[in-house]
Each structure stands twice: as C-alpha cells, then as structure tokens.
Scaffold this motif. Structure first.
Motif, mmCIF file in Angstrom:
data_model
loop_
_atom_site.group_PDB
_atom_site.id
_atom_site.type_symbol
_atom_site.label_atom_id
_atom_site.label_comp_id
_atom_site.label_asym_id
_atom_site.label_seq_id
_atom_site.Cartn_x
_atom_site.Cartn_y
_atom_site.Cartn_z
ATOM 1 N N THR A 71 0.836 -1.203 0.000
ATOM 2 C CA THR A 71 0.000 0.000 0.000
ATOM 3 C C THR A 71 0.865 1.245 0.000
ATOM 4 O O THR A 71 2.081 1.186 0.055
ATOM 5 C CB THR A 71 -0.902 0.018 1.244
ATOM 6 O OG1 THR A 71 -0.073 -0.198 2.385
ATOM 7 C CG2 THR A 71 -1.955 -1.050 1.152
ATOM 8 N N ASP A 72 0.239 2.370 -0.058
ATOM 9 C CA ASP A 72 0.827 3.706 0.005
ATOM 10 C C ASP A 72 2.036 3.875 -0.907
ATOM 11 O O ASP A 72 3.043 4.456 -0.557
ATOM 12 C CB ASP A 72 1.193 4.080 1.458
ATOM 13 C CG ASP A 72 2.526 3.471 1.940
ATOM 14 O OD1 ASP A 72 3.267 4.172 2.621
ATOM 15 O OD2 ASP A 72 2.804 2.310 1.575
ATOM 16 N N SER A 73 1.874 3.341 -2.101
ATOM 17 C CA SER A 73 2.957 3.522 -3.052
ATOM 18 C C SER A 73 2.347 3.900 -4.393
ATOM 19 O O SER A 73 1.181 3.657 -4.651
ATOM 20 C CB SER A 73 3.745 2.204 -3.147
ATOM 21 O OG SER A 73 4.540 2.206 -4.278
ATOM 22 N N ASN A 74 3.107 4.509 -5.239
ATOM 23 C CA ASN A 74 2.594 4.766 -6.589
ATOM 24 C C ASN A 74 3.552 4.140 -7.601
ATOM 25 O O ASN A 74 4.464 3.408 -7.238
ATOM 26 C CB ASN A 74 2.434 6.266 -6.839
ATOM 27 C CG ASN A 74 3.759 7.001 -6.659
ATOM 28 O OD1 ASN A 74 4.834 6.428 -6.820
ATOM 29 N ND2 ASN A 74 3.660 8.261 -6.323
ATOM 30 N N GLY A 75 3.327 4.449 -8.841
ATOM 31 C CA GLY A 75 4.098 3.770 -9.873
ATOM 32 C C GLY A 75 5.537 4.206 -9.998
ATOM 33 O O GLY A 75 6.307 3.646 -10.766
ATOM 34 N N ARG A 76 5.922 5.249 -9.248
ATOM 35 C CA ARG A 76 7.292 5.758 -9.444
ATOM 36 C C ARG A 76 8.250 4.975 -8.564
ATOM 37 O O ARG A 76 8.749 5.469 -7.560
ATOM 38 C CB ARG A 76 7.334 7.234 -9.065
ATOM 39 C CG ARG A 76 6.466 8.039 -9.960
ATOM 40 C CD ARG A 76 6.220 9.428 -9.395
ATOM 41 N NE ARG A 76 5.200 10.101 -10.178
ATOM 42 C CZ ARG A 76 5.461 10.982 -11.126
ATOM 43 N NH1 ARG A 76 6.694 11.323 -11.390
ATOM 44 N NH2 ARG A 76 4.486 11.532 -11.807
ATOM 45 N N THR A 77 8.451 3.748 -8.960
ATOM 46 C CA THR A 77 9.236 2.863 -8.118
ATOM 47 C C THR A 77 10.485 2.384 -8.832
ATOM 48 O O THR A 77 10.678 2.616 -10.014
ATOM 49 C CB THR A 77 8.422 1.626 -7.740
ATOM 50 O OG1 THR A 77 8.005 1.002 -8.960
ATOM 51 C CG2 THR A 77 7.216 1.997 -6.915
#
Lengths: 272, 319, 419
Positions: free
Chosen positions: C266-272
């Motif tokens: 959770t609490d993540s977006n695609g900028r990984t």
C-alpha cells in the motif's frame, strides 16, 4: 660495370643521354635487404623494361626512382639515384618536386572519385596552376588526347572517373600523369589488371609517348617487353630473397643473344 | 572385409532399436528455444510500437483539447501553458540553436582530429590520443551539464563578455559543452570513413607530386565525404536529443530568441522540467509533453534515416 | 592510332618552372605544416577540455571550510557521537527538539526502521547545528591561505577553519539531506544498485538471446530485416523518450504492478524502482543486442560446423560452443550497457525519481533516487556548497565507471589470450 662501360656511361651522362641513372643502389625495408647493388642507366626518350619473376624487386626499384618508397615506414636507400646528374635522395631534395618531374602509373587503375576533368586537373592545381579556365580546358583535352582516350570521353568530362571501364581508367591515369608535364613516366605493370584489347591499346600508347617522354615499364609479360621496349633490364632474386640486376642491354640483344645463362633460361621460359 | 563386417554387426547389436528416439524429443525442445529467442529479438518491435502508440495517443488528446490549435502549435512562437499558448517554435528554436552551436564546435574539431589521427599520427601517438577521445565519449551527460554551469558559463561570463551581456543560463555555454561531448562521436565516425579510403588513392595523389596536406584534404576527404556527412548528421541527432546539459545550463523557461547569450529552454529541457515536477495525469501539461516528444522523435528519426540514406546513396565505389 | 600524341607539354608554361618550383613547393610545405598544427590542435583542445573538467571537479571537492556549531557535541555526551547506539541517539534527539518536529520525523520514516547514520545525521543537523559558514575551493585553499584565514576571522569569528574533503566515508554512507554539509549519497548509491540490478537481470538474458536469434536462427526474411532496422533505429532514439515511454506505460498504465498494489503493497505509486529498472532495460536493450551480435559473429564458423558435424542441434551448438566462445565480447557488451545505464539521468527524471528522499530502499516497490539524479539536483541548486557535494558525487560516479570499464578491458584482454 667494366671501366670501359663506365667511361661510356659517363660520356653519355655528360651528353645528357641518360635521364635517370641508378648507381650502386641498395634498398632496405627495415632490416630486410630487398634490393642489392643495382647500377643501371636509363636512356632519354626510350622505353626501358624491367622484367623478371615476381617478387624479385622490379617494382621496388621502380618506386625508388620517384621516391614512392618513402611512404613505407622503415624503407631506406643506399647508393645514388641520379636525375639530371643530381642525386634525388640528397637531403636537400624534396620528394614532391621529384614526383612532379617523374610521374607514375600504377598497377591497378586508381582514378580519384571525382569527375574526369577534375582527375586531370588535380595534379596541375596542387602544383600551382596559374592558367585560365580556357587554358585548363585545353590542357585537359591535350592530356586526354595524349592518352588516346579523348574521343571516348570528350562528352562526359564531368562524369566520375570511376565510372569508366578498366582499360579506360588506366588511360585516364596516364592522362592524369601527363597533365603535370613530367619528363619521365614510370609504369608499374599497367596491363596486369586489363583485358588483351585494352592491353594492346596501352602498348601502342607507350610507343607513341616515347617520342616525348622517357618511359620505364615493369612488366611480367615478356612478349610485351620485347614488343614495346628499347632496353631491357632483367632482375632475379638471390638466395637471400634480395633482388639483383642480372643483365641489362638493348632489348634485341637480351632477347636474342643474352649474355647470362639465367637470362636465357628466363627468356626461354624454363622458369618464372 | 571381414573386420568391417564384424564392426558393423557389433555396432548395430550394441544399440537395441527403439531405445533412443532422437528426432521427436529434440525437435520439440528446439521449437521452444526457437520461439524464445524469436521473442527476445522481437521485443524491440514492442518497444517501437509502444513508443509510437503512447506518443500518438497522448498527443492526440493534446491536439484534440480545445485550447490547442494545430496552426498555433506549428506557427507561433510563444509557449506559455498558463495562458493557453502553445507554439512549438519557442522550444524548437532553442533546440536548434544549441544543436547548431554544438555542431559548429564538434564538426571542425572532430574532423580535424580525425584527419590528424588517420593521416598524420604514428601508431604510438594514436595509441595515446584515441583513449582521450574515448574517455570524453564515456563521461555521463549530467557531468557535462555540471561542467557547463560551473566552468563554461563563469569563464565566458568573466573571461570574455561580462556579467551584463551573458545570463547565467544561456544557450551558448550549453551549446559549447554539447560540442565537446559530441566531438568524439564525429571524430570516430569520420576516422572510420577516412580509413576506409584505400591506400591506392593516396598513392595516386602522392605520385602526382602532392604533399601530405594536399593528399589528405583534396583527395582523401572528398573520397570519404559520404561517411563524414553521415557523421555530422548523426551528431546533429545526438545534439537535438540531448537533455541534461541543456536542462542544467540552457535555461528553465521557454523563450523565443536568437541571442545565444540568453536563457531559453529547449524541447528536451522542458520535458524534463515539467515531468520532474508534480503534474496530474489529466492536465494539459501532461499531454503537452507527449506532443513535444512526438516532434522530437520525428526530428531525430528523420536525421537518423537521412544519415543512412546519405551513406548508401553517395558511398564511393573505389573499385 | 587515331590521335597523335604531340603533347610535349614542356613549353606551355602554366605550371611553375625552374626556381619557381622551389618557391611553390616551399609555400605548399609551409601550408601543410600550418594545417597539421591546426588538426593536432583539435586533439589538444579536446584534451584540454577533459583536463579542465577533471580539474573543476577536483577543485570543488576539496578545500577549507569554516565550521561553527550551535551546541558543542561534548555537552550532549562524553563519548563521541559516532560511538553511541541508535537508541541513545534517538533519546538525545527527543530531548533536544520539539515534540512536533520529532513526530514529523517519525512519520517520514519511523525511527525503528531508520539506519543509525540517518538518526546521527538528524542529530547533527537539528541538535548540534553544525554548519558550514563558508567554503572554499581547492586551489584557493592551497594558494590563498592567509587571505582565507583573514576573511574567516573577520566575518565568522566563532568558526574554525578546517581542511575538508567533501568526498569521505560519511558522504558515501549517509542519505540525502537539505544541508550540504551533512548530505551523502548513501541512499543514491543503493538506489542505483537496485535499479541497475533489475535492468541487468532483464537485459542480459534477453539481449544475449536476441543476439542469438539474429545471428544463429533468423534467415533473411522481411521480418528479420524489420527487426534489425528497428534495433538500429532504437539505438539512436533520445533517452528522454524512453523516459516518456516508461512514464506512460510502467508508471501509469501498469501502476498496479509496478507500485506493488497487486502484491499487497500500500501507500505507493508507480514511481518505483521496478518502473525505473524496466524503463532502463528498454533503453539499454538495443545496445546489448548489438554488442551480443558482434560477439557472436566473431566466433569462427569452423566451431559451429564442427559441432553440427557431430550431430548437435542448433541450440546445443549455441549453448555449448558459440556462447562460451563469445563470452568475452558479451561480457564487454554487458559492462558497456551497465555503464550506460549507470550514467543515464533524463529517463529517470521523467519516470519520477524522487528529488528529495532520505530513506533507503528495501524493496523494488520503493521510491528511489540514483547518483546522477543527485548530481542533477545539487548542481541546479545555488550555492557553492551544493556545488561541492555535486562534485563529490561526480567523483563517485566517475570512479565507478572507471572501475567498470577497466574491468571490461582487463577481462577482454585476459580472454583474448586464449585464442
């Protein structure tokens, strides 16, 4: 040479009969002794042929005459090559000047990928050509006529030189060499890459050019030598793989009554 | 005879029929391998298709939105998303100017270096000088950007023209630095072209009494011209697509100007700046990036294809 | 013969004759020498540029700094701060800063998860308040020492002058900070390694197999030529476009996967890191395929024929003979691709590498930063101290690349001897 011969040569030299003379010339590539002790006069306005089996130094000697060997790193010459009495290997002689006066036609035709017109004018332009366009046109025409190719290319002077056939390219290279007005023309196996008809044309051309130029021709083809040349020099490789001059004389003599047995063997096709 | 027959009998006796079934199993495994390697090779097609689809899709949205007008895009020179003005020429001129400045540096220097390496230098000297070019080529572009900002701009500022005429961000230092970055590319491609010219051509020139300079410049270079031209075009393509140097040194705001001493953002710099910030996926800023990228792609692709065409069309046949 | 050759030429006189020839040749020789110097000077200019670049970097990375502190570290503890445990440091922090600030730091990244270096950095930053009042470059420091001492004494009387190397062990292990003096590339290095790892995991096998396809399996059909042209074109596409591709596909369209939501994160977006690795893989793949092709092409045909002659299948030939023999070239190609991926910045900016992040990554679904991005950040900030740490980071980057390329050359030479 014997003393008598030497005397004769000196007098001929004084009379300006000899255009080029090699005296005790040795040529080295690095430590390899490629050519040993060649002494050879070249008479003006005659055709002298160098013959011999492949690898025996004929081309090396030829290229020494216009200092083309300088381009090979490690190449060295001992002895003298006299042109108008002056040793062209003296340190104060610029090879650029030598090559202007002693022109060369190569084994494989090497026209520049420029127009025929620019091919011819390349030499004059770099050598300080000062004429007008009309004079240049005239020079181009006369050079191409001199190489017996004018009629074939006069309508396509601005097409690239590389678009011609092999025989035509070679004649273009001859015209290119003529354009800088040399005194001597060195020709290195000019027909080895050509068909018999082109070969014949070029041989006829040599014969005509003799009137105004001194020609030295290296050839593999004995029949060509006997047909075309006035003098012949026969070279052979010795046991150390160094080239040596075996015999030199008027072509008729060399071919009908050679003095050295090795010459006779080569002429009669027993080897080579 | 007898021996041979014996060997033959022995061999066939040693392998009972039906135990080894070579063909069937191997074929199947081979097929799988074939499929796998084909997919690996063809992934690049996926990349290209993806690029095309993605760019066109978002650019379509961009051009379709009411604030954007095609003629305005290609015809005007102001790029100000806040006021709804989208004229590409603002960014394009900056890209072109920095690239041309870069070429003006890289082509003479690169060609000169190539001529020296190919026609003049001895093998030992070449052994020292070529690595320097390779090192220059290997420096990451962000380091060049740093160089532009911390050295080139102050040196030009203070050294030559003074702080008033030269802005801190300006196209000139970005262009000059890009030129240094592209220099090795021009040099190595030109040197390849020059080396490909056969020796017999040089000999023909020397035989006519030419000096080394005359041979190099009047005979060899013209013969290698197609390769040299291709090098220049590829260099232009690199310069157009370059981002970090211009992002750091050329400026952070689109401006339509022909004065290289002023700051002006390039296409690539703009994309980097906008996408580096916070943008919503639905905004027109987001889709505008794709439109710019599309233009960028067209230009670089065109240049790359052009260079290939130049080589094929004008390649000298020496034989 | 139809034409006569009365071209005796000698009388036409439009070429220099006699003494003119010597003058003419002398002029041409002179011109030749001048141009030769000009050509050589191109190389000199290139070398000068390289030297200046390196000098600028080194100049910025070392020098005197004038340091002053708010609180003397000895007032906090009698042992040096580095020797304290993480818990002790957290206590010092809690005791000396406001509760609200403490909570905020905890929210950014829970203290229990932070590394000791991270907490130490906070202590130095917030409690001790060690700051650099002024910084000077290397040449200045070496040549103008008295002037610097005088200036510092006058303007910053409380400060001490010390010689500082902006690149040091702390710099390599600490995470980013908004204070240049306390900043480090610790998390950037780790971020780079994570991203590169993913990139190479994808690129090496796919690249090699792609090269195998093009050289060993494909026949000259239309789709072969299409793939070939395609790869060559892709190698010339600007890197920022790959970034845009990555943004649209990996960051946005495939967000459920790249953010880890599909895997319960959770609490993540695609900028990984995952998106970054995938994007860089697409970028570097054409390069790898081209290199692999060359390496494979260099393997002599005789080896293949010997293998086929013994009845081996194509794959067996490739696996047991071609690839092992192509290994040196493939290794070189891998390292070249690695170097390229290491130094690339633009695509990662577009993907959304974090510009300010203090945490260390521990999964592929984390936010990240890489060394080139830090260089970009710090260079674009005004102030000489930011310049200095940018230079220090550049040194880290360049040394890494140098080691990589030296390894490549060493490996290539070592394997070449086998032939």
């Amino acid at each position: 040479m014997t003393v008598a011969e030497r005397l004769r040569v000196n007098m001929a030299q004084a009379n300006g009969i000899y255009a080029v003379e090699l005296q005790n010339t040795h040529i080295f590539y690095g430590s390899f002794h490629a050519v040993k002790d060649v002494s050879l006069p070249i008479e003006r306005q005659k055709i002298t042929a160098f013959i011999g089996p492949s690898g025996c130094g004929k081309s090396t000697v030829l290229r020494a005459i216009n200092r083309m060997n300088d381009l090979i790193p490690g190449a060295r010459l001992d002895g003298q090559v006299l042109f108008h009495g002056k040793n062209i290997y003296d340190p104060d002689v610029d090879p650029v000047e030598v090559r202007r006066r002693i022109g060369m036609v190569f084994q494989k035709p090497n026209p520049f990928p420029k127009s025929i017109y620019d091919n011819i004018m390349f030499g004059p332009r770099i050598n300080g050509w000062r004429g007008t366009k009309a004079q240049a046109d005239e020079l181009v025409e006369r050079a191409l006529r001199g190489a017996a190719i004018w009629d074939e290319v006069k309508d396509k002077l601005h097409q690239p030189g590389t678009a011609l056939s092999g025989g035509q390219q070679q004649r273009l290279c001859i015209a290119r060499a003529l354009a800088v007005q040399p005194e001597v023309i060195l020709v290195d196996e000019p027909c080895s890459a050509l068909d018999p008809i082109s070969t014949l044309k070029i041989e006829e051309l040599m014969f005509e050019l003799r009137r105004n130029y001194t020609i030295i021709i290296v050839t593999h083809n004995m029949q060509q030598a006997s047909r075309v040349s006035d003098y012949t020099a026969f070279f052979l490789m010795d046991s150390d793989r160094a080239g040596q001059l075996i015999e030199y004389g008027p072509t008729e003599e060399i071919f009908t009554s050679p003095k050295d047995k090795r010459t006779e063997d080569y002429i009669s096709g027993r080897f080579g | 005879m007898e021996q041979e027959a014996r060997v033959g009998i022995e061999r066939s006796a040693a392998i009972p029929p039906g135990v080894i079934n070579l063909r069937g199993r191997r074929r199947f495994g081979e097929r799988i391998v074939e499929a796998i390697v084909f997919i690996c090779g063809a992934i690049s097609i996926f990349t290209t298709t993806a690029i095309v689809i993605v760019l066109f899709q978002e650019a379509w949205l961009f051009f379709g939105s009411p604030e954007v007008d095609l003629t305005e895009f290609f015809g005007t020179t102001t790029w100000q998303p806040e006021t709804g003005r989208f004229g590409i020429w603002s960014l394009m001129t900056s890209t072109l100017m920095t690239s041309i400045i870069a070429l003006l540096v890289a082509v003479p220097l690169g060609l000169g270096a190539a001529i020296y390496l190919s026609e003049y230098a001895s093998p030992t000297v070449r052994g020292y000088l070529k690595p320097i070019l390779e090192v220059l080529a290997g420096v990451p572009t962000v380091v060049y950007g740093y160089f532009a900002l911390t050295f080139v701009t102050p040196v030009i500022l203070q050294g030559l023209l003074g702080r008033e005429t030269v802005e801190i961000y300006n196209m000139l230092s970005a262009g000059l630095t890009m030129g240094i970055m592209i220099l090795p590319l021009v040099a190595s491609m030109s040197e390849d072209a020059l080396s490909a010219v056969p020796r017999s051509l040089r000999e023909g020139s020397y035989g006519l009494g030419a000096t080394r300079l005359e041979t190099s410049v009047r005979a060899v270079v013209p013969a290698a011209l197609s390769g040299i031209l291709a090098a220049v075009i590829v260099a232009m393509s690199r310069a157009v697509g370059e981002t970090m140097i211009v992002a750091l040194a050329a400026g952070a705001g689109p401006r339509f100007t022909f004065n290289p001493l002023q700051a002006a953002e390039t296409m690539t710099g703009h994309i980097a700046r906008i996408s580096g910030g916070d943008i919503s996926y639905a905004s027109i800023q987001y889709t505008s990036i794709f439109a710019i990228a599309l233009v960028l792609l067209f230009v670089t692709l065109l240049l790359n294809l052009l260079s290939g065409w130049v080589v094929r069309r004008f390649r000298e046949v020496y034989e | 013969m139809s034409t006569t050759t009365n071209f005796d030429g000698r009388s036409t006189g439009y070429l220099p004759e006699g003494a003119d020839i010597n003058r003419n040749i002398a002029t041409r020789r002179l011109r030749g020498k001048i141009w030769q110097t000009l050509f050589f000077s191109s190389l000199v200019i290139g070398s000068l540029a390289l030297a200046t670049l390196l000098y600028t970097i080194i100049d910025d990375s070392f020098g005197y700094i004038a340091v002053q502190t708010k609180i003397d570290p000895e007032e906090l503890s009698d042992r040096p701060l580095e020797e304290l445990s993480k818990e002790e440091l957290i206590e010092i922090l809690r005791a000396n800063i406001s509760a609200g600030l403490f909570r905020r730091f905890d929210r950014d990244e829970p203290f229990s998860e932070r590394s000791k270096e991270s907490v130490l950095q906070l202590v130095e930053e917030r409690v001790i308040g060690r700051e650099v009042a002024a910084a000077f470059k290397l040449t200045e420091s070496l040549l103008e020492r008295e002037r610097i001492e005088a200036t510092v004494r006058e303007r910053f009387p409380r400060a001490e002058l010390e010689f500082h190397s902006w690149i040091n062990r702390e710099f390599l292990t600490r995470p980013m900070s908004s204070v240049p003096f306390l900043a480090g590339v610790g998390n950037a290095i780790l971020g780079s390694l994570w991203v590169i790892a993913i990139t190479m995991l994808l690129v090496v096998p796919i690249g090699i197999l792609g090269g195998v396809y093009l050289e060993e399996y494909a026949s000259d059909t239309w789709y072969y030529r299409l793939i070939e042209t395609n790869i060559n074109n892709l190698a010339g596409v600007p890197s920022i476009i790959y970034g845009i591709l990555g943004l649209a596909i990996f960051v946005r369209a495939l967000e459920p996967i790249t953010s880890g939501a599909a895997f319960g994160v959770t609490d993540s977006n695609g900028r990984t890191i995952l998106s970054a690795g995938l994007t860089m893989a697409l970028l570097v793949l054409p390069l790898m395929i081209i290199n692999a092709r060359e390496a494979i092409r260099a393997v002599p045909q005789s080896i293949r024929q010997a293998s086929y002659g013994l009845g081996a299948t194509r794959w067996q030939t490739v696996w047991h003979h071609v690839l092992p023999n192509a290994l040196p070239g493939i290794l070189t190609g891998t390292i070249l691709s690695l170097s390229r991926a290491f130094g690339e910045t633009a695509p990662l900016i577009v993907i959304g590498a974090s510009t300010f992040i203090v945490s260390y990554p521990d999964s592929v679904f984390d936010k990240f930063t890489v060394i080139p991005i830090q260089i970009y950040n710090w260079t674009s900030q005004p102030g000489s101290q930011f310049r200095s740490i940018a230079a220090a980071a550049i040194i880290v980057l360049l040394v890494t690349l140098l080691l990589l390329n030296a390894t490549a050359i060493l490996l290539r030479n070592r394997f070449k001897r086998r032939y």
